[in-house]
Design an enzyme around this catalytic site. Structure first.
Site: not given
Ligand code: MRU
Length: 346
Positions: A46-48, A89, A196, A237, A247-248
């Protein structure tokens, strides 16, 4: 040793299992593209930016294992696989950016030599992975001046090595400040619903001996009021042309709190997270995930059976709450539309 989030190995995609962290440090090997899709959907990865790398490698994997001599079937399968990854996603801009790169690579390759096309796709996916680490190091270098010696920093979710191919964006900036010899203290929002912050950011920071304290999400405002936070830095994201940033979930609340307390709120993200096709954050698709992520923790119900729950995975922070966006090209400052202009694709 640096954390290896994802890599190509022996015609397979290997990734650290982020569902198992922090209790177990194990790697999973995806041998076909369907396994990569599942890993993205269930948050194994996970993470963009990391999702983008996984999708690129997944597409390469799918094509590598395709046995056909038909150019039509080859092309049909390629676009079918890309479409499946695009449906995983929706908020993560880097996912679509990486798929666009794979599509350009496919279009540029010589269609009369399918083995050469396969090789070109694998090479491109590996390049996307390597470039991401290099870009994150530049983000770190560009952003480290924002962090003063002795700074107390709040971060939300995980924008670290685990959310990227390596090094991280928001955590990359913190890492770079530490590498310069600055002393910092990081407050880590646990980041409900799937934690996370608690599971991943705390793990990453502890692994590198960066002083960190885990807090419940609801604690951030009071710490700010007590003067315990000097700045906030988070990842992204998807960022619209005007700097509005997805973002999250929970990030927007942190930004509002930071604004109320006069604390600078920064975003760190590569240009591949920017979506120049949309004018503002109202156009960002916000992923809604299963209600069970809210009603359950580690498979245990934490709500009455059948309780209705809403699980929006992201929120959008308006650009006027953002003091700067750290990219590999420098720190973008308001007004973002004009500051970002040179980086808009023609
Ligand atoms: O649902 P996730 O864990 O994929 O969400 C991740 C985030 O919101 C991160 O902050 C974002 O992707 C930036 S990662 C460098």
């Amino acid at each position: 040793m640096a954390i290896r989030t994802i890599f190509w190995d022996n015609d397979a995609v290997v990734m650290i299992d982020q569902k198992a962290l922090p209790n177990e440090e194990r790697y999973v090997t995806c041998c076909n593209y369907g396994e990569v899709i599942r890993a993205i959907k269930d948050l194994t990865i996970r993470g963009a930016p990391a999702i983008g790398v996984a999708a690129a490698m997944g597409v390469a994997l799918g094509m590598l294992h395709l046995e056909t001599t038909s150019r039509d079937e080859f092309a049909r399968t390629f676009y079918h696989i890309c479409k499946n990854f695009a449906a995983t996603r929706p908020t993560a801009r880097n996912l679509f950016w990486a798929l666009e790169r794979m599509e350009r690579c496919f279009a540029d390759a010589n269609p009369s030599d399918l083995e050469a096309v396969k090789k070109a796709l694998v090479d491109e996916a590996v390049r996307i992975c390597e470039e991401d680490i290099a870009v994150n190091r530049l983000i770190g270098m560009n952003g480290r001046s924002l962090i003063g010696d002795g700074a107390s920093i709040l971060t939300h979710c995980n924008a670290g090595a685990l959310a990227t191919a390596g090094y991280g964006t928001a955590l990359g900036v913190i890492r770079a400040a530490c590498e310069e010899g600055k002393q910092v203290h990081v407050f880590v929002d646990e980041t409900r619903p799937v934690l996370q912050g608690a599971r991943l950011t705390a793990w990453e920071l502890m692994k590198e001996n960066i002083p960190a304290t885990l807090i419940a999400d609801g604690m951030a405002g009071f710490l700010m009021k007590q003067g315990k936070i000097d700045l906030v830095i988070v990842g992204a994201d998807r960022i619209a042309s005007n700097g509005d940033t997805a973002n999250k979930i929970g990030t927007y609340s942190v930004a509002v709190l930071a604004h109320h307390h006069g604390i600078p709120f920064y975003v760190a993200a590569p240009l591949s997270t920017f979506d120049f096709s949309i004018p503002d954050g109202n156009h960002i698709p916000v992923e809604e995930r299963a209600a069970e992520e809210v009603t359950h923790l580690w498979g245990q119900a934490v709500a009455p059976f059948g309780a209705p729950a809403l699980n929006l995975a992201f929120d959008v922070t308006p650009n006027d709450l953002i003091a700067g966006i750290v990219t590999e090209k420098g720190i973008m400052e308001p007004p973002y539309t004009s500051c970002l202009k040179p980086y808009r694709p023609a």
